[in-house]
Design an enzyme around this catalytic site. Sequence first.
Site, mmCIF file in Angstrom:
data_model
loop_
_atom_site.group_PDB
_atom_site.id
_atom_site.type_symbol
_atom_site.label_atom_id
_atom_site.label_comp_id
_atom_site.label_asym_id
_atom_site.label_seq_id
_atom_site.Cartn_x
_atom_site.Cartn_y
_atom_site.Cartn_z
ATOM 1 N N GLY A 64 -55.642 55.349 -33.680
ATOM 2 C CA GLY A 64 -55.174 54.524 -34.795
ATOM 3 C C GLY A 64 -56.177 53.394 -35.012
ATOM 4 O O GLY A 64 -56.891 53.001 -34.095
ATOM 5 N N GLY A 113 -53.759 57.997 -31.327
ATOM 6 C CA GLY A 113 -53.164 58.384 -32.607
ATOM 7 C C GLY A 113 -53.623 59.759 -33.070
ATOM 8 O O GLY A 113 -52.902 60.449 -33.791
ATOM 9 N N GLU A 136 -54.608 54.745 -23.959
ATOM 10 C CA GLU A 136 -53.921 53.510 -24.374
ATOM 11 C C GLU A 136 -53.906 52.425 -23.316
ATOM 12 O O GLU A 136 -53.946 51.242 -23.623
ATOM 13 C CB GLU A 136 -52.469 53.835 -24.781
ATOM 14 C CG GLU A 136 -52.336 54.578 -26.093
ATOM 15 C CD GLU A 136 -52.592 56.064 -25.968
ATOM 16 O OE1 GLU A 136 -52.854 56.526 -24.835
ATOM 17 O OE2 GLU A 136 -52.531 56.764 -26.993
ATOM 18 N N ASP A 144 -48.593 56.786 -26.237
ATOM 19 C CA ASP A 144 -47.512 56.805 -27.230
ATOM 20 C C ASP A 144 -47.726 57.979 -28.175
ATOM 21 O O ASP A 144 -48.235 59.005 -27.742
ATOM 22 C CB ASP A 144 -47.414 55.437 -27.933
ATOM 23 C CG ASP A 144 -48.631 55.123 -28.786
ATOM 24 O OD1 ASP A 144 -49.712 55.680 -28.514
ATOM 25 O OD2 ASP A 144 -48.510 54.331 -29.733
ATOM 26 N N THR A 434 -14.890 55.033 -12.583
ATOM 27 C CA THR A 434 -14.939 55.587 -11.233
ATOM 28 C C THR A 434 -13.510 55.939 -10.839
ATOM 29 O O THR A 434 -12.651 55.053 -10.771
ATOM 30 C CB THR A 434 -15.500 54.555 -10.238
ATOM 31 O OG1 THR A 434 -16.757 54.116 -10.729
ATOM 32 C CG2 THR A 434 -15.658 55.160 -8.857
ATOM 33 N N LYS A 584 -11.159 49.793 -4.337
ATOM 34 C CA LYS A 584 -10.711 51.073 -4.899
ATOM 35 C C LYS A 584 -11.707 52.189 -4.543
ATOM 36 O O LYS A 584 -11.319 53.265 -4.070
ATOM 37 C CB LYS A 584 -10.608 50.944 -6.427
ATOM 38 C CG LYS A 584 -10.272 52.244 -7.129
ATOM 39 C CD LYS A 584 -10.452 52.155 -8.631
ATOM 40 C CE LYS A 584 -11.902 52.348 -9.033
ATOM 41 N NZ LYS A 584 -12.122 52.494 -10.470
HETATM 42 P P1 NAD Z 1 -12.725 46.017 -16.259
HETATM 43 O O1 NAD Z 1 -11.430 45.773 -15.610
HETATM 44 O O2 NAD Z 1 -13.548 44.857 -16.693
HETATM 45 O O3 NAD Z 1 -12.506 46.953 -17.555
HETATM 46 C C1 NAD Z 1 -11.522 47.929 -17.683
HETATM 47 C C2 NAD Z 1 -10.904 47.739 -19.061
HETATM 48 O O4 NAD Z 1 -9.988 48.783 -19.304
HETATM 49 C C3 NAD Z 1 -10.135 46.435 -19.184
HETATM 50 O O5 NAD Z 1 -10.673 45.651 -20.241
HETATM 51 C C4 NAD Z 1 -8.705 46.893 -19.468
HETATM 52 O O6 NAD Z 1 -8.024 46.019 -20.345
HETATM 53 C C5 NAD Z 1 -8.936 48.239 -20.085
HETATM 54 N N1 NAD Z 1 -7.787 49.121 -20.021
HETATM 55 C C6 NAD Z 1 -6.900 49.299 -19.009
HETATM 56 N N2 NAD Z 1 -5.972 50.215 -19.357
HETATM 57 C C7 NAD Z 1 -6.280 50.624 -20.612
HETATM 58 C C8 NAD Z 1 -5.698 51.560 -21.497
HETATM 59 N N3 NAD Z 1 -4.619 52.275 -21.187
HETATM 60 N N4 NAD Z 1 -6.261 51.719 -22.722
HETATM 61 C C9 NAD Z 1 -7.364 50.997 -23.053
HETATM 62 N N5 NAD Z 1 -7.954 50.100 -22.252
HETATM 63 C C10 NAD Z 1 -7.416 49.915 -21.040
HETATM 64 O O7 NAD Z 1 -13.537 46.951 -15.288
HETATM 65 P P2 NAD Z 1 -15.086 47.295 -15.338
HETATM 66 O O8 NAD Z 1 -15.786 46.433 -14.396
HETATM 67 O O9 NAD Z 1 -15.520 47.360 -16.765
HETATM 68 O O10 NAD Z 1 -15.049 48.745 -14.687
HETATM 69 C C11 NAD Z 1 -14.607 49.868 -15.418
HETATM 70 C C12 NAD Z 1 -14.818 51.110 -14.565
HETATM 71 O O11 NAD Z 1 -16.199 51.206 -14.218
HETATM 72 C C13 NAD Z 1 -14.052 51.112 -13.248
HETATM 73 O O12 NAD Z 1 -13.606 52.399 -13.001
HETATM 74 C C14 NAD Z 1 -15.090 50.675 -12.231
HETATM 75 O O13 NAD Z 1 -14.806 51.148 -10.941
HETATM 76 C C15 NAD Z 1 -16.328 51.268 -12.806
HETATM 77 N N6 NAD Z 1 -17.579 50.566 -12.464
HETATM 78 C C16 NAD Z 1 -17.673 49.213 -12.551
HETATM 79 C C17 NAD Z 1 -18.877 48.593 -12.225
HETATM 80 C C18 NAD Z 1 -19.046 47.094 -12.328
HETATM 81 O O14 NAD Z 1 -20.071 46.584 -11.854
HETATM 82 N N7 NAD Z 1 -18.112 46.380 -12.937
HETATM 83 C C19 NAD Z 1 -19.977 49.354 -11.811
HETATM 84 C C20 NAD Z 1 -19.857 50.740 -11.767
HETATM 85 C C21 NAD Z 1 -18.643 51.331 -12.111
#
Ligand code: NAD
Length: 637
Positions: A64, A113, A136, A144, A434, A584
């Site tokens: 380019g 390019g 590049e 790219d 999770t 959990k």
């Molecule tokens: P969080 O609690 O901040 O978010 C979960 C959301 O789901 C909440 O806002 C809640 O109001 C909503 N919720 C609950 N029931 C509901 C329903 N019936 N309908 C609609 N919304 C509903 O949790 P997070 O930190 O965002 O984690 C979410 C998932 O990701 C979990 O399973 C967690 O184990 C996994 N995770 C979290 C992290 C992290 O660093 N926070 C990292 C990897 C994985």
Amino acid sequence: MSDISIRIEGCAGRITLQRPEALNAMTYEMCVAIEQAFDEWAQDDAVTLVVLDAEGDRAFCSGGDIAELYETGTKGDYAYGQKFWADEYRLNHKIFQYPKPVVSFLQGFTMGGGVGLGCHGSHRIVGESSQIAMPECGIGLMPDVGGTLMLALAPGRLGEYLGTTAARMDAGDAIFAGFADHFIPQAQWLDLIATLEQTGDIARIAGAAARPTPGPLQAAMPDIDRHFHGAALGDVFTTLRAEDSDFARDTLKKMGRNSPLSMACTIEALHRLRGPTLTLEKALDLEYRFTARAMEHGDFLEGIRAAIIDKDRNPKWQFADGAVPATAVAKMLMPLGEMALKLGETGMKIGFIGLGNMGAPMAANLAAAGHDVSGFDVAGTTAKGVSSATSAVEVADGADIVIAMLPNGDILRAVAAEVIPTMRAGTTFIDCSTVDVDSARAVADMAEAAGILCVDAPVSGGIGGAAGGTLTFMAGGSEAAFASAAPLFDIMGQKAVHCGDAGAGQAAKICNNMILGATMIATCEAFALADKLGLERQKMFDVVSTSSGFSWSMNTYCPAPGVGPTSPADNGYTPGFAAELMLKDLGLSQQAAAAVDADTPMGQRALELYRQFVEDEDGKGKDFSAMLPRFETRGRS
Ligand code: NAD
């Protein structure tokens, strides 16, 4: 335009580059004119193929035209360059997926390019003088114009070698590396072009092709693979410097001319791209993340200054000692959000359920990439660029893909039972929460019965990874389900591993988090011990983060406030990743371990400690790294 001739000859759309005095370097105007011609000829039944060639013996196209980019960039106008690159990449993409054959004749230099123009067509012809390269990194860019696609697909570690050294390929090597298809002696080219113009018969190309002499790079593959298999630029330097050989000396000399930041990003980009989800779209998107930032944050302006403005060939690169931190690479390659490269109308209708700490930034990244995202959360939370719905069923209505990011398996099962019956057959349900393997499999069964594709795709990378689009996805489900989800994983994350059938993603996740829980506890107890031994926390971090005790818990998510990159410890241990979520996950790991009779004493102990922390101490509502203040206040008994 005198720089280029665009015309129709017989049944061929013909493009000839006519700037031999400038090695046929492509200007922005040439790029626009070529794209217009491709657009017109796609609709023109009288044109059955396109033939690209160039005047002069020395080059098809040396790259380019970068002088104008320098002029605008040094005035702080980065938008000109961003538009130049975005438009050029759109042309590269158009050539790659053109509905008619595109034949290119690549004499002399085809670089940068020029590769984007000449090496994405269906029939790429090289001859005796051909020299193809991606140089590049020498001007502070990274490969790219879609070149990373070929580099990622090249045999072994040849892509890393070509990208970081800018080594030139002769005809034999270019075919070996996947940058060209046929060797045809150049004396035959004019006759062949005339035949193609008259007949449109592309079979004539294979008929004229001869066997090229294998190039020197093919012979050097054992050396290339041995030195370039490392995880990062530093590993490549380490093995090259440790060897006293002509190959190592020559390679270090070539790399010594190039920007370390560019080389480190090249290696990281190829590692991210290589694998079953590789597409040109993905390659261009990643390249554009770098080029869009190259003037402001990369070495590009300095690279051009040294190469073509002052011509002192003495660029002052960042990280000149070659030690490029992973964070600098991540910053250059993180998603661009609303500025992301847009190659066409690719928007999907996505429903996102659960806009919490993780879900909200993930949904926002999908919206920023141009998808039509609607979201729902029982807590009423919202996300940038995402339209709010009043129920899970409403977001699933008419969606191509529904994504869930919820607290646990029971909630997931309830939500899935509500939305899956309302989804169209052939659409996809992706669960990124999770949860236990049984819930993941139960949801997959529900989806299968309804003709819906389903992927369990828990993530690793925390809220930083969710916001930065650098999550790792561990996916379980059919090949078809994974393929339909992969483009979205590319936006929300930097890596997606298809781990196996339904539930395999969750299995990988709970094993990963069992390690995480144990390493976080070990990191916290070590900091508390170091305190009592009178060791400064910063010194402790400096040693461990670069020694054998390093881990994600230490290096990326350091539990000590004011030490290492910003983490929840710097925000009063507000989650982040809540201690109860870690509890959990550890519970899920021990439940799974019991089911298959696996001995997991460290996981078991980590579970006990997090249970005590959350249920009996003050851990509930805090980040899981708040184990550090817990240990600070305790003695051995
Ligand atoms: P969080 O609690 O901040 O978010 C979960 C959301 O789901 C909440 O806002 C809640 O109001 C909503 N919720 C609950 N029931 C509901 C329903 N019936 N309908 C609609 N919304 C509903 O949790 P997070 O930190 O965002 O984690 C979410 C998932 O990701 C979990 O399973 C967690 O184990 C996994 N995770 C979290 C992290 C992290 O660093 N926070 C990292 C990897 C994985």
